[in-house]
Design an enzyme around this catalytic site. Structure first.
Site, PDB file in Angstrom:
ATOM      1  N   SER A  90       0.551  -1.032  -0.059  1.00  0.00           N
ATOM      2  CA  SER A  90       0.404   0.461   0.517  1.00  0.00           C
ATOM      3  C   SER A  90       0.549   1.396  -0.202  1.00  0.00           C
ATOM      4  O   SER A  90       0.890   1.979  -1.291  1.00  0.00           O
ATOM      5  CB  SER A  90      -0.873  -0.174   1.436  1.00  0.00           C
ATOM      6  OG  SER A  90      -1.827   1.332   1.071  1.00  0.00           O
ATOM      7  N   GLN A  91       1.779   1.392   1.270  1.00  0.00           N
ATOM      8  CA  GLN A  91       2.525   2.875   1.112  1.00  0.00           C
ATOM      9  C   GLN A  91       3.524   2.245  -0.114  1.00  0.00           C
ATOM     10  O   GLN A  91       4.090   3.711  -0.347  1.00  0.00           O
ATOM     11  CB  GLN A  91       3.048   3.382   2.741  1.00  0.00           C
ATOM     12  CG  GLN A  91       1.970   3.268   3.265  1.00  0.00           C
ATOM     13  CD  GLN A  91       2.156   5.239   3.165  1.00  0.00           C
ATOM     14  OE1 GLN A  91       2.426   5.739   2.806  1.00  0.00           O
ATOM     15  NE2 GLN A  91       0.301   4.343   3.394  1.00  0.00           N
ATOM     16  N   ASP A 120      -1.898   6.455  17.519  1.00  0.00           N
ATOM     17  CA  ASP A 120      -1.678   5.328  15.965  1.00  0.00           C
ATOM     18  C   ASP A 120      -2.451   4.123  16.423  1.00  0.00           C
ATOM     19  O   ASP A 120      -3.865   3.599  16.393  1.00  0.00           O
ATOM     20  CB  ASP A 120      -0.753   5.587  15.347  1.00  0.00           C
ATOM     21  CG  ASP A 120      -1.127   4.350  14.052  1.00  0.00           C
ATOM     22  OD1 ASP A 120      -1.187   4.938  13.458  1.00  0.00           O
ATOM     23  OD2 ASP A 120      -0.367   3.406  13.865  1.00  0.00           O
ATOM     24  N   GLN A 123       9.552  -6.142  10.049  1.00  0.00           N
ATOM     25  CA  GLN A 123      10.659  -5.344   9.680  1.00  0.00           C
ATOM     26  C   GLN A 123      11.816  -5.599  11.372  1.00  0.00           C
ATOM     27  O   GLN A 123      13.018  -5.368   9.869  1.00  0.00           O
ATOM     28  CB  GLN A 123      10.568  -4.077  10.156  1.00  0.00           C
ATOM     29  CG  GLN A 123       9.364  -3.750   9.481  1.00  0.00           C
ATOM     30  CD  GLN A 123       8.746  -1.955   9.511  1.00  0.00           C
ATOM     31  OE1 GLN A 123       9.144  -1.300  10.539  1.00  0.00           O
ATOM     32  NE2 GLN A 123       7.978  -0.943   8.410  1.00  0.00           N
ATOM     33  N   ASP A 172       4.923  -4.343   9.780  1.00  0.00           N
ATOM     34  CA  ASP A 172       5.668  -3.729  11.098  1.00  0.00           C
ATOM     35  C   ASP A 172       5.866  -4.716  11.786  1.00  0.00           C
ATOM     36  O   ASP A 172       7.201  -4.980  11.957  1.00  0.00           O
ATOM     37  CB  ASP A 172       4.750  -3.103  11.704  1.00  0.00           C
ATOM     38  CG  ASP A 172       4.396  -1.905  10.955  1.00  0.00           C
ATOM     39  OD1 ASP A 172       5.449  -1.375  11.040  1.00  0.00           O
ATOM     40  OD2 ASP A 172       3.383  -1.444  11.564  1.00  0.00           O
ATOM     41  N   HIS A 174       6.064   4.528  10.329  1.00  0.00           N
ATOM     42  CA  HIS A 174       5.425   4.305  11.344  1.00  0.00           C
ATOM     43  C   HIS A 174       5.923   4.239  12.609  1.00  0.00           C
ATOM     44  O   HIS A 174       7.369   3.037  12.466  1.00  0.00           O
ATOM     45  CB  HIS A 174       4.128   2.791  11.187  1.00  0.00           C
ATOM     46  CG  HIS A 174       3.584   2.873  11.897  1.00  0.00           C
ATOM     47  ND1 HIS A 174       2.902   3.256  13.871  1.00  0.00           N
ATOM     48  CD2 HIS A 174       2.972   1.653  12.512  1.00  0.00           C
ATOM     49  CE1 HIS A 174       2.018   3.246  14.226  1.00  0.00           C
ATOM     50  NE2 HIS A 174       2.611   1.668  14.037  1.00  0.00           N
ATOM     51  N   SER A 176     -31.947  14.852  11.700  1.00  0.00           N
ATOM     52  CA  SER A 176     -33.669  15.667  12.325  1.00  0.00           C
ATOM     53  C   SER A 176     -33.494  15.379  14.096  1.00  0.00           C
ATOM     54  O   SER A 176     -32.294  15.289  13.995  1.00  0.00           O
ATOM     55  CB  SER A 176     -34.412  13.958  12.216  1.00  0.00           C
ATOM     56  OG  SER A 176     -34.221  12.270  13.271  1.00  0.00           O
TER      57      SER A 176
HETATM   58  P1  NDP Z   1       1.586  -3.721   2.563  1.00  0.00           P
HETATM   59  O1  NDP Z   1       1.401  -5.138   3.786  1.00  0.00           O
HETATM   60  O2  NDP Z   1       1.380  -3.473   2.536  1.00  0.00           O
HETATM   61  O3  NDP Z   1       3.522  -3.772   2.354  1.00  0.00           O
HETATM   62  C1  NDP Z   1       3.818  -4.662   2.813  1.00  0.00           C
HETATM   63  C2  NDP Z   1       5.202  -5.049   1.742  1.00  0.00           C
HETATM   64  O4  NDP Z   1       6.321  -5.495   1.870  1.00  0.00           O
HETATM   65  C3  NDP Z   1       4.436  -5.652   0.291  1.00  0.00           C
HETATM   66  O5  NDP Z   1       5.422  -5.261  -1.169  1.00  0.00           O
HETATM   67  C4  NDP Z   1       5.357  -7.452   0.117  1.00  0.00           C
HETATM   68  O6  NDP Z   1       5.376  -7.834  -0.579  1.00  0.00           O
HETATM   69  C5  NDP Z   1       6.030  -6.935   0.868  1.00  0.00           C
HETATM   70  N1  NDP Z   1       7.416  -8.099   2.181  1.00  0.00           N
HETATM   71  C6  NDP Z   1       7.035  -8.478   2.787  1.00  0.00           C
HETATM   72  N2  NDP Z   1       8.247  -8.785   3.948  1.00  0.00           N
HETATM   73  C7  NDP Z   1       9.042  -8.492   2.933  1.00  0.00           C
HETATM   74  C8  NDP Z   1      10.826  -8.906   3.037  1.00  0.00           C
HETATM   75  N3  NDP Z   1      10.412 -10.205   4.377  1.00  0.00           N
HETATM   76  N4  NDP Z   1      11.793  -8.698   2.931  1.00  0.00           N
HETATM   77  C9  NDP Z   1      11.117  -8.185   1.742  1.00  0.00           C
HETATM   78  N5  NDP Z   1       9.085  -7.375   1.091  1.00  0.00           N
HETATM   79  C10 NDP Z   1       8.580  -8.031   1.821  1.00  0.00           C
HETATM   80  O7  NDP Z   1       2.292  -2.648   4.234  1.00  0.00           O
HETATM   81  P2  NDP Z   1       1.448  -0.988   3.983  1.00  0.00           P
HETATM   82  O8  NDP Z   1       2.554  -0.646   3.301  1.00  0.00           O
HETATM   83  O9  NDP Z   1       0.466  -1.265   4.762  1.00  0.00           O
HETATM   84  O10 NDP Z   1       2.344  -0.882   5.400  1.00  0.00           O
HETATM   85  C11 NDP Z   1       3.830  -0.935   5.743  1.00  0.00           C
HETATM   86  C12 NDP Z   1       4.777   0.835   7.128  1.00  0.00           C
HETATM   87  O11 NDP Z   1       3.705   1.387   6.876  1.00  0.00           O
HETATM   88  C13 NDP Z   1       4.125  -0.182   8.067  1.00  0.00           C
HETATM   89  O12 NDP Z   1       4.911   0.279   8.981  1.00  0.00           O
HETATM   90  C14 NDP Z   1       2.842   0.649   8.154  1.00  0.00           C
HETATM   91  O13 NDP Z   1       2.446   0.996   9.613  1.00  0.00           O
HETATM   92  C15 NDP Z   1       2.862   1.428   7.573  1.00  0.00           C
HETATM   93  N6  NDP Z   1       1.779   2.678   6.994  1.00  0.00           N
HETATM   94  C16 NDP Z   1       0.822   2.324   6.590  1.00  0.00           C
HETATM   95  C17 NDP Z   1      -0.125   3.141   6.114  1.00  0.00           C
HETATM   96  C18 NDP Z   1      -1.474   1.799   5.551  1.00  0.00           C
HETATM   97  O14 NDP Z   1      -2.723   3.157   5.156  1.00  0.00           O
HETATM   98  N7  NDP Z   1      -1.273   1.273   5.029  1.00  0.00           N
HETATM   99  C19 NDP Z   1      -0.149   3.756   6.632  1.00  0.00           C
HETATM  100  C20 NDP Z   1       0.250   4.502   7.021  1.00  0.00           C
HETATM  101  C21 NDP Z   1       1.777   3.775   7.265  1.00  0.00           C
HETATM  102  P3  NDP Z   1       5.563  -9.490  -0.694  1.00  0.00           P
HETATM  103  O15 NDP Z   1       5.017  -9.876  -0.200  1.00  0.00           O
HETATM  104  O16 NDP Z   1       5.184  -9.426  -1.931  1.00  0.00           O
HETATM  105  O17 NDP Z   1       6.755  -9.712  -0.062  1.00  0.00           O
HETATM  106 MG    MG Z   2      -2.874   4.592  11.768  1.00  0.00          MG
END
Ligand code: NDP
Ligand code: MG
Length: 347
Positions: free
Chosen positions: A27-28, A191, A86, A83, A108, A252
């Protein structure tokens, strides 16, 4: 005092000639990487070899490297992995090549706030947290705007960590809307509290309790669904656009009087006390410990199954078939296999 930065106070210059690695393309990751690229910055995506998002990133015209390689080559490393994954990815793919002068950027504060990732001295550690899901961050940027973001500095080794973060915030478009300064603890604690007590946990439990109260009293579940679930969006949209007052202006007098006199009885002192307890659990790190314990993924799966079987979900499925205008999203978390996410379509 509240500090807000706008486009005029921000410059991309601190990132000129710097290489940015966006790790993760969910997503991000996707939204941030594309916005940064369109702002003229040098971006690469880091993914694990088996990642299903790889094709998506390549189709978007971005260079994709293995996570460790992307991190090794970058000056700014943005960690946009889930998260809970990570810390392991940090140990394996980021720490080995983390050198003095590099910047580690989060959206985050969880892993920094709870000490799951402890970057070495000499590295800048910052946060730029857009206040929206990725697809909205991207869409608003393409329309010439930006979504607001939070900015924080955990470690300022270089003396210009904040400028780097502000340049990044400009790169994703957020200074067009406004970037508010915060701290890692404030962002993380508020958050988690918001999603537990109000937005997700509080809201779903409120909906479910209301629905079940009506059904147990003998009313038709379909009617209960309309009153306690379906109409929620209308109310929330009004609050989103104009605050509580605008919502109360539109409903209302009957509804408004019921709201003002009965609402505080539903969410009374006992509920507020329990909200205080949730906040305390978060601050003491007990929620983080529980969430990152080995049994949690299994527990989460079990809870998802139980929820899916609830009457409210079954009734809703039937009723939503009547609503031809609704988008066909199953919700990616409901899917067993990683399918393209809803937001993957329109970027
Ligand atoms: P997603 O779950 O949408 O995406 C995670 C990405 O990481 C995917 O591309 C996945 O690809 C990849 N991934 C997973 N495991 C691994 C790994 N071991 N090594 C490399 N790549 C990996 O995450 P979000 O975007 O939701 O969240 C990311 C961060 O942004 C978090 O810290 C979250 O708290 C923060 N955040 C999120 C918001 C949101 O609206 N979603 C809003 C604000 C902050 P694949 O599985 O194909 O490998
Ligand atoms: Mg939030």
């Amino acid at each position: 005092m509240l500090k807000i930065h706008y486009d005029a106070d921000a410059s991309l210059a601190p990132l000129a000639g710097k290489r940015i690695a966006v790790l993760g393309y969910g997503s991000q990751g996707r939204a941030q990487a594309l916005n940064l690229r369109d702002s003229g910055l040098e971006v690469r995506v880091g993914l694990r070899p088996e990642s299903w998002s790889r094709g998506l990133a390549e189709d978007d015209g971005l260079e994709v490297l293995e996570t460790g390689e992307a991190a090794a080559q970058a000056d700014v490393i943005t960690i946009l992995l889930p998260d809970e994954l990570q810390p392991a990815a940090y140990e394996r793919s980021i720490r080995p090549s983390l050198r003095r002068g590099k910047t580690l950027l989060f959206s985050h504060g969880f892993n920094i706030r709870f000490g799951r990732i402890q970057p070495p001295e000499g590295v800048d550690v910052v946060m730029v947290a857009p206040k929206s899901p990725g697809h909205l961050l991207r869409r608003v940027f393409k329309d010439g705007g930006g979504v607001p973001a939070l900015l924080a500095v955990h470690q300022d080794a270089s003396g210009h960590a904040a400028q780097t973060a502000l340049a990044y915030a400009k790169g994703i478009g957020s200074t067009r809307a406004g970037v508010i300064e915060t701290t890692f603890p404030e962002e993380t604690e508020t958050d988690l509290f918001g999603e537990q007590a109000v937005l997700c946990g509080g809201l779903t439990s409120l909906i479910q309790a209301g629905f079940e109260t009506l059904v147990e009293a003998g009313y038709q579940p379909e009617i209960a669904y309309f009153e306690c679930v379906h109409e929620m969006k209308l109310i929330v949209d009004l609050i989103y656009e104009g605050g509580l007052a605008a919502m109360r202006h539109s409903i209302s007098n009957t509804a408004e009087y019921g709201d003002l006199t009965r609402g505080p009885r539903v969410i009374g002192p006992e509920v507020r006390a329990r909200m205080g307890q949730l906040l305390e659990e978060i601050r003491a790190g007990r929620f983080a410990d529980e969430f990152t314990s080995p049994g949690t993924p299994r527990k989460l799966e079990d809870l998802r199954k139980k929820q899916a079987a609830l009457q409210i979900e079954q009734v809703g499925k039937g009723l939503r078939e009547m609503m031809a205008w609704l988008p066909e999203t199953g919700g990616r978390k409901a899917a067993a296999a990683p399918e393209p996410r809803p937001e993957a379509v329109e970027v």
